[in-house]
Write an enzyme that holds these catalytic residues in place. Structure first.
Site, PDB file in Angstrom:
ATOM      1  N   CYS A 100      -2.327   9.746  -6.621  1.00  0.00           N
ATOM      2  CA  CYS A 100      -3.395   9.518  -5.641  1.00  0.00           C
ATOM      3  C   CYS A 100      -4.466  10.597  -5.781  1.00  0.00           C
ATOM      4  O   CYS A 100      -4.179  11.777  -5.599  1.00  0.00           O
ATOM      5  CB  CYS A 100      -2.849   9.529  -4.215  1.00  0.00           C
ATOM      6  SG  CYS A 100      -4.206   9.420  -3.025  1.00  0.00           S
ATOM      7  N   LYS A 115       0.845  -1.193   0.000  1.00  0.00           N
ATOM      8  CA  LYS A 115       0.000   0.000   0.000  1.00  0.00           C
ATOM      9  C   LYS A 115       0.884   1.248   0.000  1.00  0.00           C
ATOM     10  O   LYS A 115       1.882   1.299   0.726  1.00  0.00           O
ATOM     11  CB  LYS A 115      -0.905  -0.002   1.245  1.00  0.00           C
ATOM     12  CG  LYS A 115      -1.717   1.272   1.476  1.00  0.00           C
ATOM     13  CD  LYS A 115      -2.796   1.499   0.449  1.00  0.00           C
ATOM     14  CE  LYS A 115      -3.556   2.818   0.692  1.00  0.00           C
ATOM     15  NZ  LYS A 115      -4.434   3.161  -0.446  1.00  0.00           N
ATOM     16  N   GLY A 144      -5.446  -1.965 -14.823  1.00  0.00           N
ATOM     17  CA  GLY A 144      -6.746  -1.364 -15.126  1.00  0.00           C
ATOM     18  C   GLY A 144      -7.641  -2.290 -15.915  1.00  0.00           C
ATOM     19  O   GLY A 144      -7.335  -2.646 -17.054  1.00  0.00           O
TER      20      GLY A 144
HETATM   21  C1  DHB Z   1      -5.428   6.107  -2.582  1.00  0.00           C
HETATM   22  C2  DHB Z   1      -5.990   5.919  -3.819  1.00  0.00           C
HETATM   23  C3  DHB Z   1      -5.175   5.865  -4.912  1.00  0.00           C
HETATM   24  O1  DHB Z   1      -5.670   5.666  -6.169  1.00  0.00           O
HETATM   25  C4  DHB Z   1      -3.810   6.003  -4.762  1.00  0.00           C
HETATM   26  O2  DHB Z   1      -3.023   5.950  -5.822  1.00  0.00           O
HETATM   27  C5  DHB Z   1      -3.243   6.182  -3.518  1.00  0.00           C
HETATM   28  C6  DHB Z   1      -4.072   6.239  -2.415  1.00  0.00           C
HETATM   29  C7  DHB Z   1      -6.289   6.175  -1.415  1.00  0.00           C
HETATM   30  O3  DHB Z   1      -7.355   6.771  -1.497  1.00  0.00           O
HETATM   31  O4  DHB Z   1      -5.887   5.651  -0.367  1.00  0.00           O
END
Ligand code: DHB
Length: 312
Positions: A131, A45, A248
């Protein structure tokens, strides 16, 4: 039997499928589940310097043709993922994993990358420039000037293999401008695409996620044509040393096949992994191998980037 082996930056992977950052990668338990599945590797993450709780729930919703999310970058903080990866590379010295990160400011991004640079981490780092879900923070990669400034600074001190996660672009001029910037740098890869930012999904008369009055990143079936276009546009424009990771709309082996045909060297699974769990890797791999066998392809090299055009 066809092989779905691949390599990124010279690191070999037994399979070209892995999770997309954000799915099944927040905790060590989730990462271990991906690691022990048919996936070729995993990405963590996206980490910030400090742990974050993220946006209020509900903040992710599976919907019939995909998903919508506004998670708000919940994560355990860089040390959590880096400590785990350092331990893992002692235990599994022949395997390579991806670490995703971004700061809430440019200064924080450089602090994170300097920490990775100074650590013993031997894997691949993915800088997330896309993000869409932190209120008040626009997606970095839609601002070309800032993107170029960050990459210039990063490559003044960062010497380990680094790639970037990109949002989808929708204009040929933007593909040209973005590629001209990326080609100036020794990037190992670009990952196309993150979710299509700030869509709205409605059930009856209501949004389905709480943050940002229901606006969120769209994934899944909705986004495959956009993802394929981005993979191929960058495959055509980037210098050959910069590899493409395709992300995707991967529901089936056919979808993975199309990403590779467009130029992807690795294929990530997000929404489908959330819906189906890690069994998706085994299913999609088997489906991809059936297609390869039917066509007489033995390896991904036999068809990567070989998308056919209609001449004349
Ligand atoms: C989050 C969503 C994303 O698409 C990303 O690249 C990084 C973080 C999020 O909302 O946590």
């Amino acid at each position: 039997m066809p092989s779905t082996k691949t390599q990124i930056a010279g690191f070999p992977f037994e399979n070209c499928l892995m999770n997309a950052a954000g799915v099944a990668c927040m905790t060590i338990a989730e990462l271990e589940e991906v690691r022990l599945s048919q996936a070729g590797t995993f990405v963590t993450k996206t980490a910030t310097l400090e742990a974050r709780a993220g946006n209020p729930e509900p903040r992710y919703q599976d919907v019939p043709l995909g998903s919508i999310n506004s998670m708000g970058l919940p994560n355990q903080g860089l040390d959590y993922y880096l400590d785990y990866l350092l331990e893992l590379q002692e235990k599994e010295p022949n395997q390579t994993f991806f670490l995703s990160l971004v700061g809430l400011s440019q200064e924080e991004t450089h602090r994170l990358l300097k920490q990775v640079e100074e650590s013993e981490f031997k894997g691949l780092t993915e800088l997330n420039l896309s993000c869409p879900n932190v209120p008040g923070k626009p997606q970095i990669a839609y601002d070309f000037e800032t993107t170029e400034t960050i990459l210039k600074e990063v490559f003044s001190y960062f010497t380990k293999p680094l790639g970037i996660k990109l949002p989808p672009y929708f204009d040929m001029v933007h593909f040209d401008q973005a590629a001209a910037i990326f080609n100036q740098f020794p990037l190992a890869f670009v990952n196309c695409v993150n979710s299509i930012g700030n869509g709205l999904y409605i059930e009856d008369e209501s949004v389905v996620i709480r943050p940002k009055n229901g606006f969120g990143g769209i994934g899944g079936e909705y986004i495959k044509p956009t993802a394929l276009a981005n993979v191929h546009a960058f495959y055509q424009r980037l210098k050959p040393e910069i590899q493409i990771i395709g992300t995707g709309g991967v529901l089936t082996g056919r979808d993975a096949f199309e990403h590779i045909l467009c130029g992807a060297s690795m294929v990530q699974v997000g929404t489908t992994l959330h819906k189906e769990g890690v069994a998706a890797f085994e299913r999609i791999t088997a489906e991809l191998k059936v297609i390869m066998a039917e066509k007489g392809y033995e390896s991904l090299d036999d068809f990567r980037g070989k998308l056919q055009y209609i001449e004349g």
